[in-house]
Design a protein around this motif. Structure first.
Motif, PDB file in Angstrom:
ATOM      1  N   LYS A  27     -16.104 -18.408  30.606  1.00  0.00           N
ATOM      2  CA  LYS A  27     -17.162 -18.824  31.674  1.00  0.00           C
ATOM      3  C   LYS A  27     -16.374 -18.463  32.996  1.00  0.00           C
ATOM      4  N   LYS A  28     -15.329 -19.001  33.081  1.00  0.00           N
ATOM      5  CA  LYS A  28     -14.708 -18.914  34.485  1.00  0.00           C
ATOM      6  C   LYS A  28     -14.726 -17.328  35.087  1.00  0.00           C
ATOM      7  N   ILE A  29     -14.374 -16.515  34.281  1.00  0.00           N
ATOM      8  CA  ILE A  29     -14.235 -14.983  34.406  1.00  0.00           C
ATOM      9  C   ILE A  29     -15.522 -14.455  35.179  1.00  0.00           C
ATOM     10  N   LEU A  30     -16.487 -15.211  34.953  1.00  0.00           N
ATOM     11  CA  LEU A  30     -17.845 -14.536  35.255  1.00  0.00           C
ATOM     12  C   LEU A  30     -17.957 -14.852  36.775  1.00  0.00           C
ATOM     13  N   ALA A  31     -17.250 -15.904  37.236  1.00  0.00           N
ATOM     14  CA  ALA A  31     -17.217 -16.338  38.507  1.00  0.00           C
ATOM     15  C   ALA A  31     -16.296 -15.591  39.586  1.00  0.00           C
ATOM     16  N   THR A  32     -15.375 -15.102  38.807  1.00  0.00           N
ATOM     17  CA  THR A  32     -14.209 -14.351  39.683  1.00  0.00           C
ATOM     18  C   THR A  32     -14.577 -13.186  40.351  1.00  0.00           C
ATOM     19  N   GLY A  33     -13.500 -13.183  41.569  1.00  0.00           N
ATOM     20  CA  GLY A  33     -14.014 -11.858  42.426  1.00  0.00           C
ATOM     21  C   GLY A  33     -15.387 -11.738  42.846  1.00  0.00           C
ATOM     22  N   ASN A  34     -16.070 -12.992  43.153  1.00  0.00           N
ATOM     23  CA  ASN A  34     -17.649 -12.624  43.568  1.00  0.00           C
ATOM     24  C   ASN A  34     -18.423 -12.176  42.434  1.00  0.00           C
ATOM     25  N   SER A 161      -7.959 -31.957  31.981  1.00  0.00           N
ATOM     26  CA  SER A 161      -7.557 -32.928  31.022  1.00  0.00           C
ATOM     27  C   SER A 161      -6.555 -32.160  30.133  1.00  0.00           C
ATOM     28  N   CYS A 162      -6.138 -30.920  30.107  1.00  0.00           N
ATOM     29  CA  CYS A 162      -4.932 -30.472  29.674  1.00  0.00           C
ATOM     30  C   CYS A 162      -3.686 -30.903  30.132  1.00  0.00           C
ATOM     31  N   PHE A 163      -3.665 -31.479  31.658  1.00  0.00           N
ATOM     32  CA  PHE A 163      -2.551 -32.147  32.145  1.00  0.00           C
ATOM     33  C   PHE A 163      -2.286 -33.431  31.093  1.00  0.00           C
ATOM     34  N   ASP A 164      -3.483 -33.983  30.917  1.00  0.00           N
ATOM     35  CA  ASP A 164      -3.320 -35.376  30.260  1.00  0.00           C
ATOM     36  C   ASP A 164      -2.787 -35.250  28.763  1.00  0.00           C
ATOM     37  N   LEU A 165      -3.209 -34.021  28.137  1.00  0.00           N
ATOM     38  CA  LEU A 165      -2.668 -33.921  27.000  1.00  0.00           C
ATOM     39  C   LEU A 165      -1.308 -33.391  26.533  1.00  0.00           C
ATOM     40  N   LEU A 166      -0.962 -32.924  27.902  1.00  0.00           N
ATOM     41  CA  LEU A 166       0.686 -32.410  27.813  1.00  0.00           C
ATOM     42  C   LEU A 166       1.434 -33.563  28.293  1.00  0.00           C
ATOM     43  N   GLY A 373      -6.174 -12.580  45.362  1.00  0.00           N
ATOM     44  CA  GLY A 373      -5.936 -11.022  45.256  1.00  0.00           C
ATOM     45  C   GLY A 373      -5.846 -10.390  43.999  1.00  0.00           C
ATOM     46  N   GLY A 374      -6.067 -11.260  42.813  1.00  0.00           N
ATOM     47  CA  GLY A 374      -5.931 -10.588  41.598  1.00  0.00           C
ATOM     48  C   GLY A 374      -4.950 -11.578  40.879  1.00  0.00           C
ATOM     49  N   TYR A 375      -3.885 -11.871  41.686  1.00  0.00           N
ATOM     50  CA  TYR A 375      -2.464 -12.473  41.206  1.00  0.00           C
ATOM     51  C   TYR A 375      -2.587 -13.751  40.211  1.00  0.00           C
ATOM     52  N   ASN A 376      -3.658 -14.449  40.230  1.00  0.00           N
ATOM     53  CA  ASN A 376      -3.661 -15.649  39.430  1.00  0.00           C
ATOM     54  C   ASN A 376      -4.226 -14.830  38.100  1.00  0.00           C
ATOM     55  N   LEU A 377      -5.182 -14.221  37.952  1.00  0.00           N
ATOM     56  CA  LEU A 377      -5.626 -13.734  36.546  1.00  0.00           C
ATOM     57  C   LEU A 377      -4.463 -12.865  36.025  1.00  0.00           C
ATOM     58  N   GLN A 378      -3.522 -12.186  36.841  1.00  0.00           N
ATOM     59  CA  GLN A 378      -2.594 -11.506  36.288  1.00  0.00           C
ATOM     60  C   GLN A 378      -1.447 -12.457  35.676  1.00  0.00           C
ATOM     61  N   TRP A 379      -1.270 -13.426  36.336  1.00  0.00           N
ATOM     62  CA  TRP A 379      -0.286 -14.479  35.580  1.00  0.00           C
ATOM     63  C   TRP A 379      -1.115 -15.214  34.332  1.00  0.00           C
ATOM     64  N   ALA A 380      -2.366 -15.300  34.477  1.00  0.00           N
ATOM     65  CA  ALA A 380      -2.925 -15.759  33.107  1.00  0.00           C
ATOM     66  C   ALA A 380      -2.896 -14.807  31.936  1.00  0.00           C
ATOM     67  N   TRP A 381      -3.016 -13.435  32.101  1.00  0.00           N
ATOM     68  CA  TRP A 381      -2.802 -12.577  31.400  1.00  0.00           C
ATOM     69  C   TRP A 381      -1.339 -12.240  30.875  1.00  0.00           C
TER      70      TRP A 381
HETATM   71  C1  LIG Z   1     -14.758 -18.950  41.775  1.00  0.00           C
HETATM   72  C2  LIG Z   1     -13.241 -18.578  41.256  1.00  0.00           C
HETATM   73  C3  LIG Z   1     -13.117 -17.311  41.473  1.00  0.00           C
HETATM   74  C4  LIG Z   1     -11.878 -16.751  41.273  1.00  0.00           C
HETATM   75  N1  LIG Z   1     -11.258 -15.449  41.321  1.00  0.00           N
HETATM   76  C5  LIG Z   1     -10.426 -14.914  41.109  1.00  0.00           C
HETATM   77  C6  LIG Z   1     -10.212 -13.552  41.135  1.00  0.00           C
HETATM   78  O1  LIG Z   1     -11.149 -12.621  41.312  1.00  0.00           O
HETATM   79  N2  LIG Z   1      -8.987 -12.913  40.736  1.00  0.00           N
HETATM   80  C7  LIG Z   1      -7.993 -13.989  40.437  1.00  0.00           C
HETATM   81  O2  LIG Z   1      -6.817 -13.375  39.959  1.00  0.00           O
HETATM   82  N3  LIG Z   1      -8.188 -15.266  40.061  1.00  0.00           N
HETATM   83  C8  LIG Z   1      -9.367 -15.848  40.500  1.00  0.00           C
HETATM   84  N4  LIG Z   1      -9.759 -17.126  40.164  1.00  0.00           N
HETATM   85  C9  LIG Z   1      -8.574 -17.759  39.533  1.00  0.00           C
HETATM   86  C10 LIG Z   1      -8.560 -17.591  38.040  1.00  0.00           C
HETATM   87  O3  LIG Z   1      -9.767 -17.663  37.691  1.00  0.00           O
HETATM   88  C11 LIG Z   1      -7.824 -18.784  37.315  1.00  0.00           C
HETATM   89  O4  LIG Z   1      -6.335 -18.790  38.054  1.00  0.00           O
HETATM   90  C12 LIG Z   1      -7.482 -18.428  35.870  1.00  0.00           C
HETATM   91  O5  LIG Z   1      -8.912 -18.226  35.141  1.00  0.00           O
HETATM   92  C13 LIG Z   1      -6.822 -19.372  35.006  1.00  0.00           C
HETATM   93  O6  LIG Z   1      -6.825 -19.068  33.688  1.00  0.00           O
HETATM   94  P1  LIG Z   1      -6.353 -20.112  32.451  1.00  0.00           P
HETATM   95  O7  LIG Z   1      -6.765 -19.240  31.361  1.00  0.00           O
HETATM   96  O8  LIG Z   1      -5.185 -20.667  32.842  1.00  0.00           O
HETATM   97  O9  LIG Z   1      -7.378 -21.185  32.910  1.00  0.00           O
HETATM   98  P2  LIG Z   1      -9.110 -21.194  32.870  1.00  0.00           P
HETATM   99  O10 LIG Z   1      -9.542 -19.923  33.255  1.00  0.00           O
HETATM  100  O11 LIG Z   1      -9.564 -22.279  33.670  1.00  0.00           O
HETATM  101  O12 LIG Z   1      -9.432 -21.504  31.305  1.00  0.00           O
HETATM  102  C14 LIG Z   1      -9.136 -22.514  30.760  1.00  0.00           C
HETATM  103  C15 LIG Z   1     -10.262 -22.853  29.754  1.00  0.00           C
HETATM  104  O13 LIG Z   1     -10.063 -23.954  28.922  1.00  0.00           O
HETATM  105  C16 LIG Z   1     -10.735 -24.978  28.566  1.00  0.00           C
HETATM  106  N5  LIG Z   1     -10.336 -26.208  28.520  1.00  0.00           N
HETATM  107  C17 LIG Z   1      -9.979 -27.002  29.488  1.00  0.00           C
HETATM  108  N6  LIG Z   1      -9.475 -28.262  28.955  1.00  0.00           N
HETATM  109  C18 LIG Z   1     -10.213 -28.179  27.570  1.00  0.00           C
HETATM  110  C19 LIG Z   1      -9.901 -29.151  26.393  1.00  0.00           C
HETATM  111  N7  LIG Z   1      -9.316 -30.246  26.712  1.00  0.00           N
HETATM  112  N8  LIG Z   1     -10.606 -28.932  25.342  1.00  0.00           N
HETATM  113  C20 LIG Z   1     -10.967 -27.492  25.085  1.00  0.00           C
HETATM  114  N9  LIG Z   1     -11.110 -26.639  26.226  1.00  0.00           N
HETATM  115  C21 LIG Z   1     -10.650 -26.931  27.407  1.00  0.00           C
HETATM  116  C22 LIG Z   1     -11.814 -24.552  29.839  1.00  0.00           C
HETATM  117  O14 LIG Z   1     -13.126 -24.821  29.672  1.00  0.00           O
HETATM  118  C23 LIG Z   1     -11.694 -22.914  30.078  1.00  0.00           C
HETATM  119  O15 LIG Z   1     -12.427 -22.269  29.568  1.00  0.00           O
HETATM  120  C24 LIG Z   1     -10.871 -17.465  40.529  1.00  0.00           C
HETATM  121  C25 LIG Z   1     -11.285 -18.749  40.241  1.00  0.00           C
HETATM  122  C26 LIG Z   1     -12.377 -19.383  40.446  1.00  0.00           C
HETATM  123  C27 LIG Z   1     -12.672 -20.911  40.217  1.00  0.00           C
END
Ligand SMILES: Cc1cc2nc3c(=O)[nH]c(=O)nc-3n(C[C@H](O)[C@H](O)[C@H](O)COP(=O)(O)OP(=O)(O)OC[C@H]3O[C@@H](n4cnc5c(N)ncnc54)[C@H](O)[C@@H]3O)c2cc1C
Length: 396
Positions: A27-34, A161-166, A373-381
């Protein structure tokens, strides 16, 4: 999602399940990068990341590079488009393309998904992991990858909540703070400027030293400041005190040039009062504040009476208008979390926990965040794929 895909590709016979507390994945991906998803950045490098031990990202970014990300998504159907400062977006301009293609690949690989599964408890013994959802559902696993993000924008799922789990599994979590977020200043200082946008240079001051500079469109709001340069500069805020912002409202000119401009305006506009002095140079409301800060209380003050000290003071303010930072708009509005699970408790080559065998973590839940600027998603991937590949390898 990236971790599950990599695990599925590495160990096609493994039984892989993604558990997600929201009603759908990504769901969060949909909100990224406006809504356009700035999914990576051509220049992503260790220096774009922050954390107590930011060099933790080095191996991971070399193993799963930006090029790998581009190829990974291209293969799944997302054709890349490079924009200013190396930012990468889907060519279609739709963030949904990124989450859709990930979901398609998850389905193709036969990875199962359990949505609405809010993990409340994780238990570990020699046999593996037991996950208990808040609604009572239970799952068992030999390997567990925690990819639950931080506490930024909890409405999109990541509620911390995942901080608490860890922690419950013996991991240490550092102090947390919102980053890539709007900045608060004294509302009295900005109230009269609310709604004004201007293109300028912005500097961040920590203990009277400049520590960062950004350019672009800055927006004054009722609480402080917003706009792309504010989000970018806010990456440098976490865990520091005594911070201020300095605006250069006339970055094209030196202080002496600004002074000379004001002197000639005084001479040309000597028939006016301060009401009209700044008209055509800077926004009138900004001009009024500058006049006030220069000791001119009344707008009826005559332009012809401006002396050199007043003009120098106004020129200095146009080059260096300061506002103390009082805070940020918090996790509810932040794009990322600064701080997280300490990286020294994880192996940077596999993302596996050094405390519990078979436990992995990736993405924002770790004490790593990146610039805007795209660095956070790159780290996630990158970290997700490394965790997925390592967990699957360890099963073979
Ligand atoms: C509005 C917005 C815009 C952004 N735009 C950009 C952008 O354009 N480019 C960029 O690089 N970064 C962007 N970011 C940052 C980027 O989205 C995040 O850094 C990235 O998504 C982190 O990925 P993640 O998989 O670690 O965590 P998340 O994407 O946060 O995914 C974690 C998932 O775990 C689930 N979850 C959490 N706790 C539990 C639990 N206890 N049990 C089950 N499920 C759980 C959550 O529901 C969520 O779906 C943006 C962030 C926001 C909020």
């Amino acid at each position: 999602m990236a971790a599950a895909i990599e695990a599925g590709r590495t160990a096609p016979n493994a039984d892989i399940v993604i558990v997600e507390k929201m009603d759908r994945l990504g769901k969060k991906i949909l909100a990224t990068g406006n809504g356009r998803c700035n999914f990576s950045n051509i220049g992503a490098d260790t220096d774009n990341y922050y954390g107590r031990s930011k060099y933790f990202v080095k191996y991971c970014l070399e193993r799963f590079t930006v090029n790998d990300t581009v190829n990974f998504f291209n293969q799944l159907g997302v054709f890349p488009k490079e924009e200013e400062n190396g930012k990468l977006y889907p060519f279609s301009g739709q963030a949904s393309a990124v989450s859709d293609c990930l979901r398609n690949e998850i389905a193709r690989l036969g990875v199962k998904t359990e949505t609405g599964f809010h993990v409340g408890i994780v238990a570990n013994n020699k046999k593996g992991f037991k996950l208990e959802a808040k609604d009572g559902r239970v799952l068992y696993a030999d390997r567990l990858i925690i990819a639950g993000g931080g506490c930024a924008s909890p409405a999109l799922g990541s509620d911390g909540s995942c901080f608490d789990l860890l922690k419950s599994l013996g991991h240490r979590v550092s102090e947390l703070a919102p980053a890539l977020v709007q900045i608060k200043t004294d509302p009295k200082e900005v109230k009269s400027l609310q709604g004004i946008k201007f293109d300028g240079v912005l500097r961040l001051i920590h203990n009277d030293r400049y520590i960062a500079e950004e350019k672009g469109e800055i927006l004054f709001t009722s609480y402080g400041l917003s706009g792309p340069p504010i989000f970018r500069i806010s990456a440098k805020l976490p865990f520091k005190k005594n911070m201020a912002l300095s605006f250069d409202i006339m970055p094209e000119h030196t202080p002496k040039e600004v002074f000379d401009i004001l002197v000639s305006r005084r001479d040309n506009l000597s028939h006016l009062t301060m009401e009209g002095f700044f008209t055509g140079l800077v926004n009138k409301r900004i001009g009024n504040l500058i006049a006030k800060r220069s000791g001119i209380e009344k707008l009826s003050f005559k332009v012809k009476d401006l002396d050199k000290t007043m003009l120098w003071s106004m020129a200095s303010l146009l080059k260096d208008y300061r506002l103390d930072i009082t805070g940020t708009k918090g996790f509810a509005n932040a794009q990322v979390t600064a701080g997280g699970a300490l990286t020294e408790d994880f192996d940077e080559r596999t993302m596996e926990s050094k405390i519990i065998n078979g436990l992995y973590a990736c993405g924002e839940v770790l004490d790593i965040y990146g610039d805007c600027g795209g660095y956070n998603l790159q780290w996630a991937w990158s970290s997700g794929r490394l965790a997925g590949a390592s967990a699957a390898e360890s099963m073979k």
